[in-house]
Design a protein around this motif. Structure first.
Motif, PDB file in Angstrom:
ATOM      1  N   SER A   1      44.391  14.666  36.853  1.00 32.01           N
ATOM      2  CA  SER A   1      44.988  15.995  36.736  1.00 32.01           C
ATOM      3  C   SER A   1      46.273  15.947  35.917  1.00 32.01           C
ATOM      4  CB  SER A   1      45.292  16.574  38.119  1.00 32.01           C
ATOM      5  OG  SER A   1      44.115  16.706  38.854  1.00 32.01           O
ATOM      6  N   GLU A   2      47.090  14.929  36.149  1.00 29.87           N
ATOM      7  CA  GLU A   2      48.356  14.798  35.417  1.00 29.87           C
ATOM      8  C   GLU A   2      48.125  14.684  33.916  1.00 29.87           C
ATOM      9  OE1 GLU A   2      51.456  15.184  36.581  1.00 29.87           O
ATOM     10  OE2 GLU A   2      50.510  15.668  38.487  1.00 29.87           O
ATOM     11  N   GLN A   3      47.084  13.961  33.534  1.00 30.40           N
ATOM     12  CA  GLN A   3      46.759  13.828  32.114  1.00 30.40           C
ATOM     13  C   GLN A   3      46.347  15.176  31.525  1.00 30.40           C
ATOM     14  OE1 GLN A   3      43.925  10.722  31.161  1.00 30.40           O
ATOM     15  NE2 GLN A   3      43.350  11.719  29.235  1.00 30.40           N
ATOM     16  N   LEU A   4      45.514  15.909  32.257  1.00 40.63           N
ATOM     17  CA  LEU A   4      45.106  17.235  31.792  1.00 40.63           C
ATOM     18  C   LEU A   4      46.317  18.150  31.632  1.00 40.63           C
ATOM     19  CD1 LEU A   4      41.891  17.807  33.917  1.00 40.63           C
ATOM     20  CD2 LEU A   4      42.001  17.692  31.422  1.00 40.63           C
TER      21      LEU A   4
ATOM     22  N   ALA B   1      41.313  27.265  36.423  1.00 43.74           N
ATOM     23  CA  ALA B   1      40.393  27.066  35.307  1.00 43.74           C
ATOM     24  C   ALA B   1      39.221  26.184  35.735  1.00 43.74           C
ATOM     25  CB  ALA B   1      41.123  26.449  34.112  1.00 43.74           C
ATOM     26  N   ILE B   2      39.499  25.138  36.484  1.00 50.14           N
ATOM     27  CA  ILE B   2      38.438  24.252  36.986  1.00 50.14           C
ATOM     28  C   ILE B   2      37.499  25.038  37.893  1.00 50.14           C
ATOM     29  CG2 ILE B   2      37.972  22.310  38.551  1.00 50.14           C
ATOM     30  CD1 ILE B   2      38.887  21.315  35.839  1.00 50.14           C
ATOM     31  N   SER B   3      38.039  25.853  38.760  1.00 48.84           N
ATOM     32  CA  SER B   3      37.223  26.654  39.670  1.00 48.84           C
ATOM     33  C   SER B   3      36.306  27.600  38.897  1.00 48.84           C
ATOM     34  CB  SER B   3      38.129  27.443  40.609  1.00 48.84           C
ATOM     35  OG  SER B   3      37.376  28.268  41.448  1.00 48.84           O
ATOM     36  N   ARG B   4      36.847  28.254  37.873  1.00 55.33           N
ATOM     37  CA  ARG B   4      36.023  29.175  37.071  1.00 55.33           C
ATOM     38  C   ARG B   4      34.954  28.412  36.291  1.00 55.33           C
ATOM     39  NH1 ARG B   4      41.060  31.665  36.701  1.00 55.33           N
ATOM     40  NH2 ARG B   4      41.519  30.837  34.642  1.00 55.33           N
ATOM     41  N   LEU B   5      35.298  27.228  35.769  1.00 54.81           N
ATOM     42  CA  LEU B   5      34.298  26.420  35.074  1.00 54.81           C
ATOM     43  C   LEU B   5      33.185  25.993  36.024  1.00 54.81           C
ATOM     44  CD1 LEU B   5      36.453  24.095  32.791  1.00 54.81           C
ATOM     45  CD2 LEU B   5      34.765  25.793  32.040  1.00 54.81           C
ATOM     46  N   ARG B   6      33.570  25.601  37.212  1.00 52.44           N
ATOM     47  CA  ARG B   6      32.587  25.146  38.197  1.00 52.44           C
ATOM     48  C   ARG B   6      31.577  26.257  38.506  1.00 52.44           C
ATOM     49  NH1 ARG B   6      35.754  22.252  41.649  1.00 52.44           N
ATOM     50  NH2 ARG B   6      35.152  20.345  40.640  1.00 52.44           N
ATOM     51  N   ARG B   7      32.018  27.508  38.467  1.00 53.98           N
ATOM     52  CA  ARG B   7      31.119  28.641  38.750  1.00 53.98           C
ATOM     53  C   ARG B   7      30.075  28.852  37.662  1.00 53.98           C
ATOM     54  NH1 ARG B   7      35.512  32.799  39.632  1.00 53.98           N
ATOM     55  NH2 ARG B   7      36.845  31.457  40.840  1.00 53.98           N
ATOM     56  N   VAL B   8      30.392  28.502  36.418  1.00 55.03           N
ATOM     57  CA  VAL B   8      29.455  28.785  35.331  1.00 55.03           C
ATOM     58  C   VAL B   8      28.655  27.565  34.884  1.00 55.03           C
ATOM     59  CG1 VAL B   8      30.761  30.757  34.478  1.00 55.03           C
ATOM     60  CG2 VAL B   8      31.180  28.505  33.488  1.00 55.03           C
ATOM     61  N   LEU B   9      29.141  26.360  35.164  1.00 52.56           N
ATOM     62  CA  LEU B   9      28.414  25.152  34.784  1.00 52.56           C
ATOM     63  C   LEU B   9      27.333  24.852  35.812  1.00 52.56           C
ATOM     64  CD1 LEU B   9      31.374  22.850  33.674  1.00 52.56           C
ATOM     65  CD2 LEU B   9      29.740  24.036  32.203  1.00 52.56           C
ATOM     66  N   PRO B  10      26.255  24.178  35.372  1.00 55.76           N
ATOM     67  CA  PRO B  10      25.228  23.790  36.344  1.00 55.76           C
ATOM     68  C   PRO B  10      25.828  22.924  37.457  1.00 55.76           C
ATOM     69  CG  PRO B  10      24.429  23.468  34.106  1.00 55.76           C
ATOM     70  CD  PRO B  10      25.889  23.802  34.003  1.00 55.76           C
TER      71      PRO B  10
ATOM     72  N   ASP C   1      56.560  18.939  29.453  1.00 54.49           N
ATOM     73  CA  ASP C   1      57.319  19.843  30.319  1.00 54.49           C
ATOM     74  C   ASP C   1      56.456  21.026  30.736  1.00 54.49           C
ATOM     75  OD1 ASP C   1      59.654  18.300  30.132  1.00 54.49           O
ATOM     76  OD2 ASP C   1      60.120  19.199  28.193  1.00 54.49           O
ATOM     77  N   SER C   2      55.405  20.739  31.500  1.00 56.79           N
ATOM     78  CA  SER C   2      54.517  21.825  31.907  1.00 56.79           C
ATOM     79  C   SER C   2      55.251  22.779  32.847  1.00 56.79           C
ATOM     80  CB  SER C   2      53.259  21.259  32.572  1.00 56.79           C
ATOM     81  OG  SER C   2      53.579  20.444  33.662  1.00 56.79           O
ATOM     82  N   PRO C   3      54.939  24.066  32.749  1.00 59.98           N
ATOM     83  CA  PRO C   3      55.614  25.056  33.601  1.00 59.98           C
ATOM     84  C   PRO C   3      55.252  24.853  35.071  1.00 59.98           C
ATOM     85  CG  PRO C   3      53.849  26.077  32.345  1.00 59.98           C
ATOM     86  CD  PRO C   3      53.964  24.675  31.854  1.00 59.98           C
ATOM     87  N   PRO C   4      56.046  25.425  35.971  1.00 64.78           N
ATOM     88  CA  PRO C   4      55.812  25.236  37.412  1.00 64.78           C
ATOM     89  C   PRO C   4      54.415  25.645  37.885  1.00 64.78           C
ATOM     90  CG  PRO C   4      57.934  26.279  37.042  1.00 64.78           C
ATOM     91  CD  PRO C   4      57.250  26.208  35.710  1.00 64.78           C
ATOM     92  N   GLY C   5      53.830  26.652  37.290  1.00 66.17           N
ATOM     93  CA  GLY C   5      52.515  27.128  37.728  1.00 66.17           C
ATOM     94  C   GLY C   5      51.343  26.460  37.037  1.00 66.17           C
ATOM     95  N   ALA C   6      51.607  25.430  36.233  1.00 62.62           N
ATOM     96  CA  ALA C   6      50.545  24.798  35.452  1.00 62.62           C
ATOM     97  C   ALA C   6      49.467  24.170  36.340  1.00 62.62           C
ATOM     98  CB  ALA C   6      51.130  23.768  34.498  1.00 62.62           C
ATOM     99  N   ALA C   7      49.860  23.511  37.410  1.00 67.72           N
ATOM    100  CA  ALA C   7      48.872  22.870  38.295  1.00 67.72           C
ATOM    101  C   ALA C   7      47.942  23.918  38.911  1.00 67.72           C
ATOM    102  CB  ALA C   7      49.572  22.066  39.381  1.00 67.72           C
ATOM    103  N   ASN C   8      48.490  25.051  39.320  1.00 66.84           N
ATOM    104  CA  ASN C   8      47.654  26.126  39.865  1.00 66.84           C
ATOM    105  C   ASN C   8      46.742  26.711  38.796  1.00 66.84           C
ATOM    106  OD1 ASN C   8      48.707  25.873  42.421  1.00 66.84           O
ATOM    107  ND2 ASN C   8      50.258  27.440  42.123  1.00 66.84           N
ATOM    108  N   ALA C   9      47.264  26.859  37.570  1.00 62.96           N
ATOM    109  CA  ALA C   9      46.447  27.380  36.475  1.00 62.96           C
ATOM    110  C   ALA C   9      45.302  26.421  36.156  1.00 62.96           C
ATOM    111  CB  ALA C   9      47.308  27.624  35.239  1.00 62.96           C
ATOM    112  N   LEU C  10      45.560  25.119  36.203  1.00 62.39           N
ATOM    113  CA  LEU C  10      44.513  24.122  35.973  1.00 62.39           C
ATOM    114  C   LEU C  10      43.447  24.234  37.062  1.00 62.39           C
ATOM    115  CD1 LEU C  10      43.278  21.667  34.577  1.00 62.39           C
ATOM    116  CD2 LEU C  10      44.809  20.227  35.958  1.00 62.39           C
ATOM    117  N   GLN C  11      43.857  24.319  38.309  1.00 62.54           N
ATOM    118  CA  GLN C  11      42.892  24.447  39.405  1.00 62.54           C
ATOM    119  C   GLN C  11      42.058  25.712  39.275  1.00 62.54           C
ATOM    120  OE1 GLN C  11      45.417  24.111  42.837  1.00 62.54           O
ATOM    121  NE2 GLN C  11      45.193  21.888  42.927  1.00 62.54           N
TER     122      GLN C  11
END
Length: 99
Positions: A42-45, A65-74, A53-63
């Motif tokens: 996750s840190e690398q992403l 995005a992953i959640s939305r990808l998981r919904r559309v990928l097989p 210097d990722s913004p404070p909400g970056a980790a939540n935004a990554l999660q």
């Protein structure tokens, strides 16, 4: 699943196109495709998407995005493991690998 990254981006499963949402989702997917079948911490992403210097909400935004990808990928293609995420792909499914 088939993924074309040479030329216009196109993702499909069983001949049906898969629509990937906004720029952040596409960026996360692109990063995972570049590291297909490898665990990407996750840190690398976060660094690759937002810089050192990722913004404070970056980790939540990554999660999100992953959640939305998981919904559309097989199912079973986007794996959460230990420190990060892994996108499972076979070389024959990616046009760049075939090229």
């Amino acid at each position: 699943m088939r993924l074309r990254i040479l030329g216009p981006f196109h993702l499909e499963d069983g001949g049906q196109p898969i629509t990937i949402g906004g720029a952040r989702q596409r960026a996360v997917l692109a990063d995972l495709v570049l590291h297909a079948n490898e665990v990407v911490p996750s840190e690398q992403l976060l660094v690759e998407l937002w810089g050192e210097d990722s913004p404070p909400g970056a980790a939540n935004a990554l999660q999100a995005a992953i959640s939305r990808l998981r919904r559309v990928l097989p199912e079973g293609r986007l794996i959460t493991t230990g420190p990060g995420y892994m996108l499972r792909f076979f070389p024959a499914e990616l046009d760049a690998a075939q090229f």
